[in-house]
Design a protein around this motif. Sequence first.
Motif, mmCIF file in Angstrom:
data_model
loop_
_atom_site.group_PDB
_atom_site.id
_atom_site.type_symbol
_atom_site.label_atom_id
_atom_site.label_comp_id
_atom_site.label_asym_id
_atom_site.label_seq_id
_atom_site.Cartn_x
_atom_site.Cartn_y
_atom_site.Cartn_z
ATOM 1 N N ILE A 64 0.834 -1.196 0.000
ATOM 2 C CA ILE A 64 0.000 0.000 0.000
ATOM 3 C C ILE A 64 0.874 1.253 0.000
ATOM 4 O O ILE A 64 0.634 2.201 -0.752
ATOM 5 C CB ILE A 64 -0.957 -0.003 1.202
ATOM 6 C CG1 ILE A 64 -2.000 -1.112 1.042
ATOM 7 C CG2 ILE A 64 -1.640 1.350 1.354
ATOM 8 C CD1 ILE A 64 -2.866 -1.312 2.264
ATOM 9 N N ARG A 65 1.913 1.261 0.834
ATOM 10 C CA ARG A 65 2.830 2.407 0.857
ATOM 11 C C ARG A 65 3.537 2.568 -0.484
ATOM 12 O O ARG A 65 3.666 3.684 -1.005
ATOM 13 C CB ARG A 65 3.853 2.232 1.979
ATOM 14 C CG ARG A 65 3.310 2.458 3.379
ATOM 15 C CD ARG A 65 4.453 2.614 4.381
ATOM 16 N NE ARG A 65 5.309 1.424 4.402
ATOM 17 C CZ ARG A 65 5.112 0.382 5.191
ATOM 18 N NH1 ARG A 65 4.079 0.368 6.039
ATOM 19 N NH2 ARG A 65 5.937 -0.651 5.166
ATOM 20 N N SER A 66 3.974 1.469 -1.052
ATOM 21 C CA SER A 66 4.664 1.525 -2.345
ATOM 22 C C SER A 66 3.714 1.997 -3.447
ATOM 23 O O SER A 66 4.106 2.759 -4.341
ATOM 24 C CB SER A 66 5.233 0.147 -2.696
ATOM 25 O OG SER A 66 6.192 -0.255 -1.746
ATOM 26 N N ALA A 67 2.472 1.543 -3.391
ATOM 27 C CA ALA A 67 1.492 1.963 -4.404
ATOM 28 C C ALA A 67 1.282 3.476 -4.365
ATOM 29 O O ALA A 67 1.267 4.147 -5.408
ATOM 30 C CB ALA A 67 0.171 1.232 -4.176
ATOM 31 N N GLU A 68 1.136 4.032 -3.169
ATOM 32 C CA GLU A 68 0.922 5.473 -3.078
ATOM 33 C C GLU A 68 2.170 6.247 -3.476
ATOM 34 O O GLU A 68 2.072 7.358 -4.020
ATOM 35 C CB GLU A 68 0.469 5.847 -1.669
ATOM 36 C CG GLU A 68 -0.901 5.303 -1.334
ATOM 37 C CD GLU A 68 -1.627 6.131 -0.302
ATOM 38 O OE1 GLU A 68 -2.505 6.930 -0.669
ATOM 39 O OE2 GLU A 68 -1.306 5.960 0.884
ATOM 40 N N TYR A 69 3.342 5.686 -3.232
ATOM 41 C CA TYR A 69 4.574 6.345 -3.677
ATOM 42 C C TYR A 69 4.595 6.443 -5.204
ATOM 43 O O TYR A 69 4.951 7.479 -5.773
ATOM 44 C CB TYR A 69 5.786 5.560 -3.182
ATOM 45 C CG TYR A 69 7.111 6.151 -3.625
ATOM 46 C CD1 TYR A 69 7.674 7.226 -2.936
ATOM 47 C CD2 TYR A 69 7.784 5.652 -4.731
ATOM 48 C CE1 TYR A 69 8.871 7.796 -3.362
ATOM 49 C CE2 TYR A 69 8.975 6.215 -5.157
ATOM 50 C CZ TYR A 69 9.519 7.278 -4.467
ATOM 51 O OH TYR A 69 10.699 7.836 -4.886
ATOM 52 N N LEU A 104 -5.071 -0.781 -8.172
ATOM 53 C CA LEU A 104 -5.701 -2.052 -7.822
ATOM 54 C C LEU A 104 -5.191 -2.574 -6.496
ATOM 55 O O LEU A 104 -5.898 -3.299 -5.781
ATOM 56 C CB LEU A 104 -5.452 -3.068 -8.932
ATOM 57 C CG LEU A 104 -6.168 -2.775 -10.258
ATOM 58 C CD1 LEU A 104 -5.711 -3.739 -11.343
ATOM 59 C CD2 LEU A 104 -7.680 -2.833 -10.082
ATOM 60 N N THR A 105 -3.953 -2.207 -6.153
ATOM 61 C CA THR A 105 -3.430 -2.580 -4.828
ATOM 62 C C THR A 105 -4.270 -1.947 -3.727
ATOM 63 O O THR A 105 -4.627 -2.600 -2.740
ATOM 64 C CB THR A 105 -1.963 -2.140 -4.706
ATOM 65 O OG1 THR A 105 -1.184 -2.818 -5.688
ATOM 66 C CG2 THR A 105 -1.417 -2.446 -3.322
ATOM 67 N N LEU A 106 -4.596 -0.676 -3.907
ATOM 68 C CA LEU A 106 -5.448 -0.002 -2.920
ATOM 69 C C LEU A 106 -6.841 -0.610 -2.908
ATOM 70 O O LEU A 106 -7.455 -0.763 -1.841
ATOM 71 C CB LEU A 106 -5.514 1.497 -3.241
ATOM 72 C CG LEU A 106 -4.194 2.269 -3.189
ATOM 73 C CD1 LEU A 106 -4.416 3.733 -3.547
ATOM 74 C CD2 LEU A 106 -3.559 2.159 -1.806
ATOM 75 N N CYS A 107 -7.357 -0.964 -4.079
ATOM 76 C CA CYS A 107 -8.693 -1.563 -4.143
ATOM 77 C C CYS A 107 -8.724 -2.908 -3.422
ATOM 78 O O CYS A 107 -9.671 -3.218 -2.680
ATOM 79 C CB CYS A 107 -9.117 -1.754 -5.594
ATOM 80 S SG CYS A 107 -9.384 -0.227 -6.500
ATOM 81 N N SER A 108 -7.684 -3.708 -3.649
ATOM 82 C CA SER A 108 -7.677 -5.037 -3.043
ATOM 83 C C SER A 108 -7.596 -4.974 -1.525
ATOM 84 O O SER A 108 -7.980 -5.914 -0.832
ATOM 85 C CB SER A 108 -6.500 -5.854 -3.599
ATOM 86 O OG SER A 108 -5.273 -5.309 -3.159
#
Length: 937
Positions: free
Chosen positions: A536-541, A560-564
């Motif tokens: 989640i942290r990596s996705a937002e980065y 999609l990482t945040l969605c999952s």
Amino acid sequence: MQIERRSALASVEESLEESLSGRGQLVLASGVIAGGKTRLLAEISRHADESGTLLLTATGVREEHDLDLAAICHMAANAPAAASALRKIVELAGGNTPSGPGPVRPALDHLVPSVSALLLELARDTPVVIAVDDLHFLDQASLRVLLYLRRRLATTSMLLVLSEWDRPGLPKRPLHADLTRQPDRRIVLGPLSRAEVTHIAAGPGGPPMPAADVYALTGGNPLLTHALAADLRAGQAGGAASGSRTAAGPHYRQAVLDCVSRWDPQLMPVARAIAVLDEHAGPQLAAQLLDLQTEPVTEALWNLTAAGLLTHHRFRHREMATAVLESLPPEDASRLHTRAAELLYEQGAETLDVARHVIASGRVPGRWALRTLRHAADHALAAGDSELAVRCLELAMRNCEDERERRCYRMALIQVAWRVNPSAAARHLTPLQNALRAGELAPRDAVPLIRHLLWQGDRHTALQPMQAISRATSPADARAVAELKLSFDLIYGSRPTDPLHPAGDAPSPSSSGDQWTRALTAIEPLWPQGATEETIRSAEYILQGPLEDTLPEAGAVALLTLCSADQHKRAAFWSTSLYEEAVRRGATTWQAIIGCVRASLALQRGDLVAAEAQASAALDMLSPQSWGVLIGFPLTHLLLANTGMGRHDVAAGFLERVVPEEMHDTVFGLVYLHARGHYHLAVGLPLAAASDFEQCGVLAKARNIDNPSLAPWRNDLAQALLRQGQRKKARRLIEEQLRHPGGRLQPRTRGVSLRLLAAVGSPAERVPHLTESIALLEAADARLELARALADLSQAHREMGDLSQARLLARRADQEAKACHAEVLPTLHTTAVPERSHTRPADQQDGNSMTALSDAERKVAMLAALGHTNREIGHRLFITISTVEQHLTRIYRKLKVRKRTDLLAKIPQPYLSENSDVLDSPPALGERGRLHASSSH
């Protein structure tokens, strides 16, 4: 006479009255080029001719400036019979009217007194009006005649009407100055007002034109205004739409060219220079472009400005500049644009401005231009102008002699194509594939090429280069490896036997490279492992990075990482932010991919209308060739949204679309199967639905993407089994889903599993499961699933005899389902329904028209056919009156009837007997609707 010259004509008429009384007058009309002087003289001549005076006319011609008495010869040639003596004197002197280039005529200065005396003699017998246009072009001898008449005019019945080009600051010839020094009347013709322009452009009886639009096209220039009016009338006669009535046509364009060519030979080249230079136009730069001194260019600019064509050294309207540029021969246009590019480059102008001239010239004048085109392409992309970037790169590639450098331009072109139209990259692939096989491409350069192969489903062609890239260990290549792995996993999953997941000892990019590379690597195992705090942290980065530095696949996986992880609000924020940025930058591929993610978010929260709109818009942004195997992404959301809303015919249309065969072996083939299964479930085909969901499970396990956030196939298959009455098998699948790591971590998936688990238990067992399901679904903001759980809980309370609680829950379920625009279908734990064929028109259903209807629609149709009112049907089936009305609307359409009294003829008698339990069940008065959509997704 048009409105803009009425006052001028009235002034001349007063002078004519004075002349008729024996007090001769000189009227001088002056104005800028195309300012209406000739039109005014024509009106004066017509008026004089109608009043019975002797009318003599002449026009100064630049080419006859040195021919003695040329204007008088014109006057003699046009003179009426009453002035035949004038023609005779000129002819006897050898001064035939000139008709073009020829031998030089003898000097005729000696005829000036005779001609002048003759004209005065004519005025003694009858009033004479002499109208001379373009006085500034008259020859010296003709000027002497007019000056002779001017000095004796006061006591004659003669009116001299002269027009000249107003050019302040330029000295006149002595004779011209003497003649025009003190006219009896001076008329200065300025530009037309906005009201006058609008009146002329509208035409007789026509509606008023927008003054701002027409004035911008004409600048108050009478010639342009009348030309535009002619174009507008022609457009109206041809049935032109009102929206295009201010569009310039051939009359207008020709008038623009007349303004810059008829009066002064210096005007046309200066006008062309201004059109070429555009926003950089000015006296000094235009003079350099034309290799002229600044003074004549400045004079020409003043004249063009005074005529209403220019403002601040630029054409006041793009149509004017276009007309001038179109008149340029191709070789001249190329030469001027090349020279303009050189001048702007030397002055340090913006790279994009220089590049536009290089592109317009069609040639590259030197190495500096190649560098300029490459940098301009980068600037154009940053500004969202992908078309300009492509033109820069293509011109540079055609004119580049070094093969390695030409390859770099091809790679850049592929990168641009990915932003707006991935299929456009196809024509550049063959040379690059050869270089890729020869090992001449660095990993970073090979990524766009391999991405194209992956998008088109050509995974086997990409195997060898992918294996080579996966072994790259250079820190500079780490990001390229991470990006390619992410693209591969998004499309094909992460099967350990795939080439990007070797079992060797190559170092992982996550242990090296910059933070961006580590973030890309962290979100890569999304499908097999699901979301974690680190991912989640990596996705937002990644989502915080610049759009131009991020692949669409990386952005999609990050979202999609945040969605999952059920971080729907954060995912919605980033998807909206990225989409708006993509629109600003013209990144069409980005818009399409993010649009699909936004549709997925809308589906998860139950907003079926928004999901359908966003998926439809995304599908239309790219061609099927550009989508490649990813076309399953928008099609999946369109299938689910339309199925959920009960628009089964629309959903069937999407199923009929041809999709690449290779898509079925991808992640998008998995979600497409998932959506197709829900369609089959909704139209009453549980066996077909079960087959689709079983295939989903096989593919999910084979591709190592068994993640409920992608496709909760166990829940889906359980629903299909419940519809067939196979409760034990359904229970096993539900319990397996509850034990699955993804199911435990995702409130939405777990909430659906608990609702399904309740469906296989007794009413008393169902209530606790449904209560927990509702709490989870509320927390996940899954409104459509929440409506289904509420409907099931309402049914459970009704079966337990708690009708009050059942009514409250039914009312709430009704509200949630209406907010989602969901279709009304029976609950999961009702009696299983038999398998039936795909929905077809009633007259094609093998004699049984009821198979065209859904389960709920059949019950409503039977009760309505037997004469039950809408309220009675609602009470009996526990649905609202509004829902009954919606069902009847669809029933009438499917069975092709107009009213309920026609229904009985459409329902076979055996069918009524087989379903007597529906007809005989007692109504529960006061019950409100229990809405339940077809299935979970």
